[in-house]
Enzyme design. Structure first.
Site, PDB file in Angstrom:
ATOM      1  CE  LYS A 207      10.055  -6.660   1.531  1.00  0.00           C
ATOM      2  NZ  LYS A 207      10.357  -5.876   0.431  1.00  0.00           N
ATOM      3  CD  GLU A 213      -0.722   0.194  11.655  1.00  0.00           C
ATOM      4  OE1 GLU A 213       0.825  -0.533  11.484  1.00  0.00           O
ATOM      5  OE2 GLU A 213      -0.668   1.355  11.219  1.00  0.00           O
ATOM      6  N   GLY A 268       5.802  -4.428  -0.649  1.00  0.00           N
ATOM      7  CA  GLY A 268       4.879  -4.891  -0.058  1.00  0.00           C
ATOM      8  C   GLY A 268       3.611  -4.937  -1.200  1.00  0.00           C
ATOM      9  NE  ARG A 269       4.588   0.796  -3.873  1.00  0.00           N
ATOM     10  CZ  ARG A 269       5.563   1.193  -3.233  1.00  0.00           C
ATOM     11  NH1 ARG A 269       5.262   0.839  -1.972  1.00  0.00           N
ATOM     12  NH2 ARG A 269       6.656   1.724  -3.553  1.00  0.00           N
ATOM     13  CD  GLU A 354       2.910   2.372   0.587  1.00  0.00           C
ATOM     14  OE1 GLU A 354       3.383   1.274   0.385  1.00  0.00           O
ATOM     15  OE2 GLU A 354       2.537   2.900   1.437  1.00  0.00           O
ATOM     16  CG  HIS A 385     -27.227   6.217  -8.038  1.00  0.00           C
ATOM     17  ND1 HIS A 385     -28.354   6.823  -8.691  1.00  0.00           N
ATOM     18  CD2 HIS A 385     -26.789   5.254  -8.691  1.00  0.00           C
ATOM     19  CE1 HIS A 385     -28.608   6.168  -9.721  1.00  0.00           C
ATOM     20  NE2 HIS A 385     -27.724   5.072  -9.925  1.00  0.00           N
ATOM     21  CE  LYS A 513       4.812   2.457   8.778  1.00  0.00           C
ATOM     22  NZ  LYS A 513       5.833   1.461   8.170  1.00  0.00           N
TER      23      LYS A 513
HETATM   24  O1  F6P Z   1       2.675   1.734   4.194  1.00  0.00           O
HETATM   25  C1  F6P Z   1       4.126   1.067   4.304  1.00  0.00           C
HETATM   26  C2  F6P Z   1       4.058  -0.162   4.246  1.00  0.00           C
HETATM   27  O2  F6P Z   1       5.387  -0.551   4.355  1.00  0.00           O
HETATM   28  C3  F6P Z   1       3.844  -0.707   3.086  1.00  0.00           C
HETATM   29  O3  F6P Z   1       4.610  -0.515   1.984  1.00  0.00           O
HETATM   30  C4  F6P Z   1       3.534  -2.321   3.341  1.00  0.00           C
HETATM   31  O4  F6P Z   1       2.710  -2.947   2.394  1.00  0.00           O
HETATM   32  C5  F6P Z   1       2.779  -2.097   4.759  1.00  0.00           C
HETATM   33  O5  F6P Z   1       3.430  -1.048   5.356  1.00  0.00           O
HETATM   34  C6  F6P Z   1       3.035  -3.303   5.769  1.00  0.00           C
HETATM   35  O6  F6P Z   1       4.283  -3.660   5.739  1.00  0.00           O
HETATM   36  P1  F6P Z   1       4.628  -5.207   6.310  1.00  0.00           P
HETATM   37  O7  F6P Z   1       4.200  -6.258   5.272  1.00  0.00           O
HETATM   38  O8  F6P Z   1       6.124  -4.967   6.594  1.00  0.00           O
HETATM   39  O9  F6P Z   1       3.795  -5.516   7.602  1.00  0.00           O
END
Ligand code: F6P
Length: 550
Positions: A207, A213, A268-269, A354, A385, A513
């Site tokens: 987004k 990452e 995002g979630r 979150e 288990h 971060k």
């Molecule tokens: O964990 C923080 C966050 O902003 C989440 O809310 C989001 O889903 C994820 O990192 C990835 O963000 P992006 O889609 O902007 O890469």
């Protein structure tokens, strides 16, 4: 929200009621009320919730429903669907429901109906999937794609990964989808080592198009492509993106026609329903993807219109508040008894923790009560288990949601009956437990003498009276999976409304971060002037020292 939550009269009535009933045993309630299962049972959007194995009476539910009304849940739910700025700290609406809005209702954001753009994006998704599944879109050596690598993390990873796993029986494409998320050379290595750059399509899912990452992985995949036969001019055939930041995606080198929009009014979630779901749609086809949206939409309409006492997300939210704020339990187990749904706990961890892992109210004041619990769990029967011991005999209990498709996609012998019997017996054992007398009788019958039996029986007592929900439905289909995920989205939102927190921002993830950038410089720098705390200094030093060791 004027009166503080714990000052409400209804909250005090609940506290008194808790004092009256919390030591009573559910088994007695089942004995006294033969209709208990029917009384605490509700169906919506094809899902049925058995919430009779909870530490509640009809009076409990009446009081909790009064709390929901006192906290203006009907009005807050309406505000959510109408696109009010419920995400107050970011001054945004939370309109993931628009992504699956099959009604003809317009949904206004800043005075503009967003539905035309949502529908246009859906059409673009349909064409994109069609071209790939029909082998019309090919790689730089004119071979059809065999693999799609979805590069994203958090909500740009967990939702589509869960849904891909949950709906694997509906994967009718020749495409293998891989989900690359972590900033770990082993993750990207394990994915790329099996792939052919000629037949691999990368979808960068972000987004913000600014997540460390994701960008690192995307650049590494780009370099892998160029190092293994691809050339820069071919990149546009092999890279697509889903982002709210089109400019950055173009800057990365992705053709604008291969960039799908995300909107800032979708968290995002909550973004599985957007083009973030492309890898899933490629796997199962756009019609099945739409059916998943329809299941979610049906749950939306239920949440939006059902009265509080017959509103499944609200009931689950109120039960959560009952355990967190009155039983003081900060744990919630998610136990899917279905191999394909094994990814559900991980997705719900982000969705719930979150959203509800907050300690400041939407009004800016620190809350003086607990909010979101720790979400954990795993697939049954494996968990029996592993961690069910604690559920049965631990010093604290964890409310458990058993998620149970009553039919399987793979009927073999009586496997499924055995799996279902495990889910039902675990839920029953949590309810009944095993008394000291039962344990003693068992030990004596096993031939132990009185003293040995007394000693062992003490270890075999199971307290019982431990709550669980069973959420069941005929089969795990696109529709039921859509309804299931939407159910938990709305449960989380309803809990946020009850606690007076913002369920749609996530400021807590920023600090780590930011600190990461300084520590990375220390790890990679030659001269390290140890300015951190001694633990961090020592760990940075250990990293440096161990680079030369085996
Ligand atoms: O964990 C923080 C966050 O902003 C989440 O809310 C989001 O889903 C994820 O990192 C990835 O963000 P992006 O889609 O902007 O890469």
């Amino acid at each position: 929200m004027s009166t503080p939550l714990q000052s409400l009269d209804i909250w005090k009535q609940l506290q008194k009621h808790f004092g009256d009933i919390h030591q009573q045993h559910m088994l007695d309630w089942f004995q006294q009320d033969k209709q208990r299962f029917d009384r605490f049972n509700l169906t919506a959007a094809g899902l049925t919730l058995d919430y009779s194995k909870n530490r509640i009476t009809s009076e409990t539910m009446d009081l909790l429903n009064q709390l929901a009304k006192k906290r203006n849940l009907p009005e807050q739910i309406n505000a959510l669907f109408k696109g009010e700025l419920v995400n107050r700290s970011e001054k945004r609406p939370a309109l993931h429901t628009a992504l699956r809005n099959f009604s003809d209702r317009p949904i206004m954001v800043d005075g503009k109906d967003v539905m035309p753009e949502v529908r246009d994006t859906m059409s673009r998704m349909e064409e994109f999937c069609w071209k790939i599944r029909r082998k019309h879109w090919r790689g730089y050596t004119n071979k059809p794609f065999t693999d799609v690598v979805s590069i994203g993390i958090g909500g740009s990873f967990l939702g589509p990964k869960l849904a891909s796993s949950a709906l694997k029986p509906y994967n009718d494409s020749h495409i293998n989808v891989h989900y690359l998320a972590n900033i770990d050379g082993s993750h990207i290595t394990e994915i790329l080592k099996h792939l052919n750059p000629e037949t691999t399509l990368f979808i960068v899912q972000s987004k913000s198009f600014g997540t460390q990452e994701t960008l690192k992985n995307a650049l590494a995949c780009r370099q892998w492509f160029l190092d293994n036969g691809g050339v820069v001019n071919d990149l546009q055939k092999h890279f697509a993106a889903v982002s709210a930041n089109v400019e950055k995606a173009v800057e990365f080198g992705i053709a604008e026609e291969n960039i799908f929009p995300m909107w800032d009014w979708v968290g995002g979630r909550y973004s599985l329903w957007s083009a973030i779901g492309l890898p899933l749609a490629i796997s199962i086809g756009i019609d099945n993807f739409r059916n998943m949206l329809r299941g979610a939409h049906e749950m939306d309409e239920h949440f939006r219109t059902a009265p509080m006492e017959k509103n499944m997300p609200v009931i689950m939210a109120l039960l959560g508040v009952w355990y967190v704020n009155f039983f003081n339990i900060n744990s919630q187990a998610i136990l899917p008894y279905d191999h394909y749904l094994r990814g559900l706990p991980a997705h719900l961890q982000q969705l719930d923790m979150e959203s509800s892992g907050k300690s400041v109210g939407i009004d800016g004041h620190k809350v003086d009560y607990h909010t979101g619990p720790i979400i954990w769990g795993g697939v049954g029967s494996n968990g029996q288990h592993a961690y069910h011991q604690l559920l049965h005999q631990g010093t604290h209990f964890s409310p458990s949601d058993f998620i149970l498709p009553m039919r399987t996609h793979n009927p073999i012998d009586n496997f499924h009956a055995m799996l279902v019997s495990n889910a039902l017996s675990q839920s029953q054992a949590l309810l009944t437990g095993k008394s000291k007398e039962q344990a003693l009788d068992e030990c004596l019958k096993a031939g132990l003498n009185k003293q040995e039996a007394e000693e062992l029986a003490a270890q075999k007592v199971i307290p019982g009276n431990r709550p669980s929900n069973t959420l069941y439905f005929p089969k795990s289909t696109p529709h039921s999976v859509g309804a299931l995920i939407a159910l938990y989205e709305h449960k989380v939102a309803a809990q946020g409304m009850l606690w007076g927190i913002n369920s749609f921002d996530q400021w807590g993830v920023e600090l780590g971060k930011d600190m990461g950038n300084n520590i990375l410089a220390a790890l990679e720098g030659e001269d390290f002037n140890a300015t951190f705390d001694s633990s961090t200094n020592g760990l940075v030093d250990a990293y440096k020292t161990m680079q030369d060791q085996l």
